[in-house]
Design a protein around this motif. Structure first.
Motif, mmCIF file in Angstrom:
data_model
loop_
_atom_site.group_PDB
_atom_site.id
_atom_site.type_symbol
_atom_site.label_atom_id
_atom_site.label_comp_id
_atom_site.label_asym_id
_atom_site.label_seq_id
_atom_site.Cartn_x
_atom_site.Cartn_y
_atom_site.Cartn_z
ATOM 1 N N TRP A 1 0.809 -1.227 0.000
ATOM 2 C CA TRP A 1 0.000 0.000 0.000
ATOM 3 C C TRP A 1 0.841 1.276 0.000
ATOM 4 O O TRP A 1 0.310 2.378 -0.027
ATOM 5 N N LEU A 2 2.166 1.120 0.009
ATOM 6 C CA LEU A 2 3.045 2.283 0.114
ATOM 7 C C LEU A 2 2.820 3.285 -1.019
ATOM 8 O O LEU A 2 2.599 4.473 -0.765
ATOM 9 N N GLN A 3 2.878 2.829 -2.266
ATOM 10 C CA GLN A 3 2.769 3.768 -3.387
ATOM 11 C C GLN A 3 1.399 4.430 -3.433
ATOM 12 O O GLN A 3 1.299 5.641 -3.649
ATOM 13 N N GLN A 4 0.343 3.674 -3.192
ATOM 14 C CA GLN A 4 -1.004 4.251 -3.182
ATOM 15 C C GLN A 4 -1.113 5.299 -2.072
ATOM 16 O O GLN A 4 -1.671 6.370 -2.273
ATOM 17 N N THR A 5 -0.555 4.993 -0.919
ATOM 18 C CA THR A 5 -0.585 5.932 0.203
ATOM 19 C C THR A 5 0.135 7.225 -0.173
ATOM 20 O O THR A 5 -0.398 8.321 0.022
ATOM 21 N N LEU A 6 1.332 7.104 -0.728
ATOM 22 C CA LEU A 6 2.101 8.284 -1.131
ATOM 23 C C LEU A 6 1.382 9.071 -2.227
ATOM 24 O O LEU A 6 1.359 10.306 -2.199
ATOM 25 N N ASP A 7 0.797 8.371 -3.190
ATOM 26 C CA ASP A 7 0.090 9.045 -4.288
ATOM 27 C C ASP A 7 -1.075 9.878 -3.768
ATOM 28 O O ASP A 7 -1.278 11.012 -4.193
ATOM 29 N N LEU B 1 -1.642 10.906 -0.513
ATOM 30 C CA LEU B 1 -1.233 11.946 0.432
ATOM 31 C C LEU B 1 -0.539 13.105 -0.277
ATOM 32 O O LEU B 1 -0.590 14.239 0.191
ATOM 33 N N GLY B 2 0.087 12.813 -1.420
ATOM 34 C CA GLY B 2 0.653 13.846 -2.278
ATOM 35 C C GLY B 2 1.478 14.873 -1.548
ATOM 36 O O GLY B 2 2.344 14.552 -0.740
ATOM 37 N N ASP B 3 1.177 16.144 -1.802
ATOM 38 C CA ASP B 3 1.977 17.230 -1.246
ATOM 39 C C ASP B 3 1.612 17.582 0.195
ATOM 40 O O ASP B 3 2.128 18.545 0.732
ATOM 41 N N SER B 4 0.758 16.786 0.829
ATOM 42 C CA SER B 4 0.454 17.060 2.239
ATOM 43 C C SER B 4 1.644 16.697 3.123
ATOM 44 O O SER B 4 1.743 17.166 4.246
#
Length: 172
Positions: free
Chosen positions: A89-95, A97-100
């Motif tokens: 789930w790392l990449q989906q989480t980062l995608d 959350l973006g610039d937050s």
């Protein structure tokens, strides 16, 4: 909202997407957000939560959970971000959350689940581009639960500042 307050702690048993964090935090912002997202089958976590608390909340999708977390970070946190998640789930989480999260760093941790040793990820960042936090990977590797949390808090915690865990272990 029925917020349970003590001198130093607040607890609210409610689905994360239903909480007014501005009211929960009395209009203040958290200095640290540390959470272990309930990755995987969120229906399982909702069922486990019911078993522990008697409260059943229809589970939201992982994507919806990350969208809510993004909103919480942008509106209720001014400081450090620590988010534990699974490799899958790392990449989906980062995608989402973006610039937050500014200056995100990814650390690998390992933990025991029964007889297996499993890998997870710790996303570390801030809400402010100026501040950067670097943790020692060799120390983080192998830390889990209270030891990983303690290590992160020892690095950045300041007396009388707010630490927020919006998932509180079971995602509610």
């Amino acid at each position: 909202m029925n917020i349970i307050k003590t001198k130093k702690h607040r607890l609210l048993c409610e689905s994360i997407e239903k909480i007014d964090f501005n009211e929960f935090l009395d209009g203040k912002k958290a200095y640290i957000l540390y959470t272990d997202l309930p990755w995987g089958n969120l229906k399982y976590w909702a069922t486990l939560n019911k078993r522990h608390t008697g409260i059943y909340n229809e589970p939201i999708s992982y994507e919806q959970l990350c969208i809510v977390l993004r909103h919480i970070i942008k509106n209720s946190v001014d400081g450090y971000i620590f988010i534990e998640t699974g490799n899958k789930w790392l990449q989906q989480t980062l995608d989402i959350l973006g610039d937050s999260i500014k200056n995100p760093n990814i650390y690998t941790t390992y933990y025991k689940s029964g007889s297996k040793t499993l890998e997870s990820k710790l996303i570390v960042g801030t809400t402010n581009k100026i501040v950067e936090l670097i943790l020692e990977q060799d120390i983080i590797t192998g830390l889990r639960d209270k030891y990983l949390v303690k290590y992160c808090m020892d690095k950045v915690a300041v007396k009388d500042r707010i630490i927020l865990d919006p998932c509180c272990g079971l995602g509610f």
